[in-house]
Motif scaffolding. Structure first.
Motif, mmCIF file in Angstrom:
data_model
loop_
_atom_site.group_PDB
_atom_site.id
_atom_site.type_symbol
_atom_site.label_atom_id
_atom_site.label_comp_id
_atom_site.label_asym_id
_atom_site.label_seq_id
_atom_site.Cartn_x
_atom_site.Cartn_y
_atom_site.Cartn_z
ATOM 1 N N ASN A 4 12.537 25.314 19.443
ATOM 2 C CA ASN A 4 10.879 25.463 18.862
ATOM 3 C C ASN A 4 10.396 24.323 18.642
ATOM 4 O O ASN A 4 9.068 24.040 18.641
ATOM 5 C CB ASN A 4 11.005 26.302 17.771
ATOM 6 C CG ASN A 4 11.532 27.972 18.005
ATOM 7 O OD1 ASN A 4 11.649 28.130 19.178
ATOM 8 N ND2 ASN A 4 11.600 28.604 17.056
ATOM 9 N N ALA A 5 11.133 23.119 18.587
ATOM 10 C CA ALA A 5 10.354 21.906 18.237
ATOM 11 C C ALA A 5 10.104 21.246 19.655
ATOM 12 O O ALA A 5 8.919 20.762 19.856
ATOM 13 C CB ALA A 5 11.374 20.858 17.466
ATOM 14 N N ARG A 34 -5.136 27.207 10.092
ATOM 15 C CA ARG A 34 -4.585 28.238 9.504
ATOM 16 C C ARG A 34 -3.476 29.157 10.642
ATOM 17 O O ARG A 34 -2.763 29.560 10.130
ATOM 18 C CB ARG A 34 -5.295 29.164 8.863
ATOM 19 C CG ARG A 34 -4.854 30.492 8.135
ATOM 20 C CD ARG A 34 -4.020 30.146 6.598
ATOM 21 N NE ARG A 34 -5.376 29.460 5.786
ATOM 22 C CZ ARG A 34 -5.893 30.591 4.743
ATOM 23 N NH1 ARG A 34 -5.681 31.782 4.736
ATOM 24 N NH2 ARG A 34 -6.775 29.979 4.020
ATOM 25 N N TYR A 76 -2.451 27.800 13.176
ATOM 26 C CA TYR A 76 -1.032 26.828 13.584
ATOM 27 C C TYR A 76 -0.188 27.244 12.358
ATOM 28 O O TYR A 76 0.993 27.206 12.769
ATOM 29 C CB TYR A 76 -1.872 25.414 13.458
ATOM 30 C CG TYR A 76 -0.622 24.414 13.765
ATOM 31 C CD1 TYR A 76 -0.232 24.017 15.027
ATOM 32 C CD2 TYR A 76 0.121 23.618 12.639
ATOM 33 C CE1 TYR A 76 0.867 23.291 15.280
ATOM 34 C CE2 TYR A 76 0.988 22.886 13.053
ATOM 35 C CZ TYR A 76 1.441 22.735 14.222
ATOM 36 O OH TYR A 76 2.509 21.683 14.703
ATOM 37 N N THR A 77 -0.527 27.173 11.030
ATOM 38 C CA THR A 77 0.335 27.582 10.161
ATOM 39 C C THR A 77 1.337 28.704 10.677
ATOM 40 O O THR A 77 2.389 29.173 10.369
ATOM 41 C CB THR A 77 -0.152 27.677 8.885
ATOM 42 O OG1 THR A 77 -0.758 26.270 8.323
ATOM 43 C CG2 THR A 77 0.781 27.858 7.809
ATOM 44 N N LEU A 122 3.870 28.507 13.162
ATOM 45 C CA LEU A 122 4.958 27.762 12.525
ATOM 46 C C LEU A 122 5.863 28.888 11.796
ATOM 47 O O LEU A 122 7.142 29.145 12.028
ATOM 48 C CB LEU A 122 4.678 26.855 11.568
ATOM 49 C CG LEU A 122 4.139 25.462 12.356
ATOM 50 C CD1 LEU A 122 3.847 24.348 11.292
ATOM 51 C CD2 LEU A 122 4.978 24.842 13.235
ATOM 52 N N SER A 123 5.040 29.818 11.073
ATOM 53 C CA SER A 123 5.751 30.858 10.181
ATOM 54 C C SER A 123 6.437 31.660 11.185
ATOM 55 O O SER A 123 7.815 31.832 11.011
ATOM 56 C CB SER A 123 4.864 31.722 9.614
ATOM 57 O OG SER A 123 4.376 31.153 8.180
ATOM 58 N N LEU A 171 7.542 30.930 14.367
ATOM 59 C CA LEU A 171 8.878 30.122 14.807
ATOM 60 C C LEU A 171 9.731 30.038 13.923
ATOM 61 O O LEU A 171 10.914 30.220 14.494
ATOM 62 C CB LEU A 171 8.121 28.793 15.232
ATOM 63 C CG LEU A 171 6.929 28.581 16.430
ATOM 64 C CD1 LEU A 171 6.829 27.088 16.685
ATOM 65 C CD2 LEU A 171 7.869 29.251 17.729
ATOM 66 N N PHE A 172 9.584 29.843 12.569
ATOM 67 C CA PHE A 172 10.841 29.709 11.670
ATOM 68 C C PHE A 172 11.280 30.974 11.518
ATOM 69 O O PHE A 172 12.747 31.366 11.411
ATOM 70 C CB PHE A 172 10.381 29.193 10.199
ATOM 71 C CG PHE A 172 10.215 27.830 10.579
ATOM 72 C CD1 PHE A 172 11.392 26.742 10.426
ATOM 73 C CD2 PHE A 172 8.849 27.145 10.513
ATOM 74 C CE1 PHE A 172 11.061 25.605 10.698
ATOM 75 C CE2 PHE A 172 8.729 25.949 10.334
ATOM 76 C CZ PHE A 172 9.885 24.878 10.583
ATOM 77 N N PHE A 173 10.625 32.149 11.446
ATOM 78 C CA PHE A 173 11.279 33.785 11.276
ATOM 79 C C PHE A 173 12.073 33.627 12.715
ATOM 80 O O PHE A 173 12.957 34.406 12.472
ATOM 81 C CB PHE A 173 9.838 34.605 11.585
ATOM 82 C CG PHE A 173 10.284 36.017 11.566
ATOM 83 C CD1 PHE A 173 10.485 36.860 10.453
ATOM 84 C CD2 PHE A 173 10.274 36.369 12.857
ATOM 85 C CE1 PHE A 173 10.717 38.196 10.788
ATOM 86 C CE2 PHE A 173 10.867 37.882 13.062
ATOM 87 C CZ PHE A 173 10.935 38.695 12.000
ATOM 88 N N GLN A 193 13.730 31.811 14.227
ATOM 89 C CA GLN A 193 15.292 31.089 14.290
ATOM 90 C C GLN A 193 15.853 31.387 13.166
ATOM 91 O O GLN A 193 16.883 31.314 12.952
ATOM 92 C CB GLN A 193 14.849 29.391 13.767
ATOM 93 C CG GLN A 193 14.637 28.912 15.311
ATOM 94 C CD GLN A 193 15.410 28.560 16.677
ATOM 95 O OE1 GLN A 193 16.419 28.063 16.056
ATOM 96 N NE2 GLN A 193 15.713 29.567 17.382
ATOM 97 N N SER A 194 15.297 32.297 12.084
ATOM 98 C CA SER A 194 16.111 32.710 10.999
ATOM 99 C C SER A 194 16.433 34.347 10.816
ATOM 100 O O SER A 194 17.244 34.853 10.417
ATOM 101 C CB SER A 194 15.003 32.749 9.566
ATOM 102 O OG SER A 194 15.284 31.234 9.178
ATOM 103 N N GLU A 195 15.419 35.014 11.520
ATOM 104 C CA GLU A 195 15.747 36.570 11.479
ATOM 105 C C GLU A 195 15.944 37.116 12.751
ATOM 106 O O GLU A 195 16.054 38.375 12.981
ATOM 107 C CB GLU A 195 14.427 37.231 10.944
ATOM 108 C CG GLU A 195 13.752 36.427 9.563
ATOM 109 C CD GLU A 195 14.800 36.794 8.441
ATOM 110 O OE1 GLU A 195 15.567 37.859 8.504
ATOM 111 O OE2 GLU A 195 14.708 36.186 7.381
ATOM 112 N N VAL A 222 9.783 44.517 11.476
ATOM 113 C CA VAL A 222 8.831 43.791 10.826
ATOM 114 C C VAL A 222 8.011 43.193 12.282
ATOM 115 O O VAL A 222 6.521 43.190 11.959
ATOM 116 C CB VAL A 222 9.237 42.598 10.317
ATOM 117 C CG1 VAL A 222 8.305 41.489 10.085
ATOM 118 C CG2 VAL A 222 9.953 42.879 9.087
#
Lengths: 208, 208
Positions: free
Chosen positions: A67-68, A85, A87-88, A91-92, A94-96, A98-100, A137
């Motif tokens: 993702n980076a 906003r 862009y943020t 990112l949310s 992208l992190f979701f 990799q986590s979920e 989700v």
């Protein structure tokens, strides 16, 4: 630039999909993960974690973490939302992912395809239940939005699609999540779309 | 702004550490995760995943995923490297943290502190071995660099420190990773540093 990748990696597929859609030329170097090539010194110099994908830039600098790499490649292009906003929000997601999604749906799929289900036992059941929660989700969000961020196709969609569209491989029928299912078709309708590791058999993936 | 958080969450601690170091005022709302408050409709409206931390902005918009919150809060400040390549390196470490530290060291620590070790069995052993690999990668990098990105303290350090400094709680002596150990002391020497969930007992964490 040069991409070190493994044909069966959905994390790696993300990057190849973005490169295709951005029309960026690159040299591809296959890393036979199951033959231990990820642990060889010349690869560990590029990514000490020993994982694909790794993007090597023309000056020799290397970028790890799928993702980076997506953020780097798509910087300043239509695949990254311009508003701060948004862009943020990207990112949310992208992190979701990799986590979920990746460690959940991705791991469950991998264990099933490679015959590790019994060995993983209760942990596989936990991941499958967790994958269903994550897909629910996504389904709730995509029922109201054409794409993940403000109805603009972005690298968040590319990242999420990579493992998301392979849910059936983990025994979770994607048809049970109709909004996710329909969104997959929208991703596949994007210009310069290329297919991912779902096109390969487990045998092909394991032998590289 | 308002931060929905749980006192025992190291993901949540990251955000509070960044807020403290940036000198940003905020209202804190405790979510008693172990009493099920993360699954109540009013919280799920803010984050459908049901996890803390969630940052609610003054216009009511909510941001989930701890590392995305860090990127949002620190945007344009000294806690985010300005050069594009360094920004990409920061993102790589943030994704590494969520893939190779938080679900590994963080989960192992949580299972041990909350008496779930036997229940998780072989999976705990896998995570502990994996945590040692991740810490070795960090140790190798931090032996040559004061901080994660170009010797500039950034949100990558804040994110990594949150679970990284708690390795002893998972039965992994941080002293075995001398460069990580020394880096923890450098993080703790930063202006406006505040201590994290390691300061609480397991009992305090579970009762909220």
């Amino acid at each position: 630039m040069r991409l070190y990748n493994y044909i069966g990696s959905a994390n790696g597929y993300k990057v190849e999909l973005a490169l295709a859609q951005l029309g960026v030329e690159y040299q591809r170097v296959e890393i036979a993960i199951f033959q231990g090539e990820g642990q060889r010194p010349e690869f560990l110099r590029r990514n000490p974690v020993g994982r694909v994908p790794v993007l090597e830039l023309d000056d020799g600098g290397c970028i790890a973490e799928s993702n980076a790499i997506l953020c780097h490649l798509a910087s300043g292009t239509h695949l990254i939302p311009a508003a701060p906003r948004d862009y943020t929000r990207m990112l949310s997601w992208l992190f979701f992912e990799q986590s979920e999604i990746e460690p959940v749906l991705g791991s469950a799929r991998f264990w099933i395809l490679t015959g590790r289900s019994a060995e993983r036992g209760a942990e596989l059941d936990r991941r499958l239940a967790w994958a269903r929660k994550s897909l629910a989700v996504l389904d709730q969000h995509l029922a109201k939005n054409a794409f993940l961020v403000e109805n603009q196709y972005s690298i968040a969609d590319i990242a999420m699609y990579a493992y998301g569209h392979l849910a059936d491989d983990a025994g979770i029928p994607l048809a049970e999540y109709p909004a996710v299912h329909a969104w997959c078709r929208r991703v596949e309708a994007q210009p310069r779309y290329i297919a991912g590791p779902g096109a390969y058999t487990a045998d092909a993936l394991l032998t590289g």
